[in-house]
Design an enzyme around this catalytic site. Structure first.
Site, PDB file in Angstrom:
ATOM      1  N   LEU A  41       0.888  -1.148   0.000  1.00 47.47           N
ATOM      2  CA  LEU A  41       0.000   0.000   0.000  1.00 47.47           C
ATOM      3  C   LEU A  41       0.931   1.204   0.000  1.00 47.47           C
ATOM      4  O   LEU A  41       1.798   1.314   0.873  1.00 47.47           O
ATOM      5  CB  LEU A  41      -0.890  -0.038   1.250  1.00 47.47           C
ATOM      6  CG  LEU A  41      -2.057   0.933   1.331  1.00 47.47           C
ATOM      7  CD1 LEU A  41      -3.011   0.772   0.150  1.00 47.47           C
ATOM      8  CD2 LEU A  41      -2.816   0.744   2.634  1.00 47.47           C
ATOM      9  N   ASP A  42       0.791   2.071  -0.983  1.00 48.18           N
ATOM     10  CA  ASP A  42       1.692   3.211  -1.119  1.00 48.18           C
ATOM     11  C   ASP A  42       1.767   4.022   0.168  1.00 48.18           C
ATOM     12  O   ASP A  42       0.802   4.090   0.930  1.00 48.18           O
ATOM     13  CB  ASP A  42       1.222   4.141  -2.244  1.00 48.18           C
ATOM     14  CG  ASP A  42       1.308   3.499  -3.616  1.00 48.18           C
ATOM     15  OD1 ASP A  42       2.184   2.645  -3.817  1.00 48.18           O
ATOM     16  OD2 ASP A  42       0.496   3.866  -4.479  1.00 48.18           O
ATOM     17  N   ALA A  43       2.890   4.697   0.372  1.00 45.36           N
ATOM     18  CA  ALA A  43       3.087   5.513   1.572  1.00 45.36           C
ATOM     19  C   ALA A  43       2.024   6.602   1.687  1.00 45.36           C
ATOM     20  O   ALA A  43       1.619   6.962   2.790  1.00 45.36           O
ATOM     21  CB  ALA A  43       4.482   6.137   1.567  1.00 45.36           C
ATOM     22  N   SER A  45      -1.049   6.365   0.801  1.00 45.96           N
ATOM     23  CA  SER A  45      -2.367   5.752   0.949  1.00 45.96           C
ATOM     24  C   SER A  45      -2.492   5.221   2.374  1.00 45.96           C
ATOM     25  O   SER A  45      -1.495   4.959   3.038  1.00 45.96           O
ATOM     26  CB  SER A  45      -2.558   4.617  -0.053  1.00 45.96           C
ATOM     27  OG  SER A  45      -2.480   5.118  -1.377  1.00 45.96           O
ATOM     28  N   ARG A 141      -0.021   2.011  -7.970  1.00 44.87           N
ATOM     29  CA  ARG A 141      -0.816   3.242  -7.989  1.00 44.87           C
ATOM     30  C   ARG A 141      -2.060   3.127  -8.874  1.00 44.87           C
ATOM     31  O   ARG A 141      -2.555   4.093  -9.439  1.00 44.87           O
ATOM     32  CB  ARG A 141       0.049   4.432  -8.393  1.00 44.87           C
ATOM     33  CG  ARG A 141       1.256   4.585  -7.445  1.00 44.87           C
ATOM     34  CD  ARG A 141       2.046   5.830  -7.646  1.00 44.87           C
ATOM     35  NE  ARG A 141       1.385   7.035  -7.219  1.00 44.87           N
ATOM     36  CZ  ARG A 141       1.216   7.453  -5.968  1.00 44.87           C
ATOM     37  NH1 ARG A 141       1.643   6.700  -4.977  1.00 44.87           N
ATOM     38  NH2 ARG A 141       0.636   8.575  -5.690  1.00 44.87           N
TER      39      ARG A 141
END
Length: 180
Positions: A41-43, A45, A141
């Protein structure tokens, strides 16, 4: 018995235990040796991140071939119309790949939502809306790229569920352990 951790990953935290640059790592919140993130999970998000000590389970959760649904709440700039939602439901051509069809609907701001730190940018002249997207893949993403492609950039992104595992009442940085 396998360990499974449901973690509410805050904004600004990487999906790895080691911090990098301005981003925190999972070790700032979890002191659990032997568990690893099942997926990323992206930073920038927030929301559900699953960790486990079971390699086979980790693979089943993270691998898109298993089509485990992932539910996201995206606060987008603008007000998506039915045509935009239909595009999401049919699959979006992102140039390097076409997404699988997604479930997509406009929702009210999720109940009990915590404030983001730092807050999203706010522009008085441009309204925002929340949409719920359920996808069965999770390329880099992807949700942000999908909403941008249809003309509604994502301002805030929260993963609400991975398969049957949901945020529930977990606040950012909190976690619960399940035995599976």
């Amino acid at each position: 018995m396998s360990r499974l951790i449901v973690f509410n990953k805050p904004y600004g935290v990487l999906s790895q235990f080691t911090a990098e640059g301005r981003w925190q790592g999972l070790s700032d919140y979890l002191a659990l040796p032997g568990v690893y993130a099942a997926g990323r999970l992206d930073a920038d998000s927030e929301g559900v991140l699953i960790l486990t000590d079971d390699g086979a389970l980790q693979s089943r959760i993270a691998d898109p071939r298993h089509k485990l649904p992932k539910t996201y709440w995206a606060q987008v700039e603008g007000i998506p119309d039915e045509a935009a939602l239909t595009t999401l439901r049919q699959g979006v051509d992102l140039g390097d790949f076409v997404t699988r069809p997604a479930a997509a609907r406009v929702i009210d701001e999720p109940a009990g939502l915590w404030p983001r730190n730092p807050p999203i940018r706010f522009r008085a002249a441009i309204p925002t809306r929340w949409i719920e997207l359920v996808i069965s893949e999770g390329k880099n993403r992807q949700v942000r790229r999908m909403t941008a492609k249809i003309g509604f950039p994502t301002l805030r992104l929260i993963r609400a569920a991975v398969g049957e595992w949901t945020l529930g009442e977990l606040q950012p940085g909190e976690w619960k352990e399940l035995h599976v």
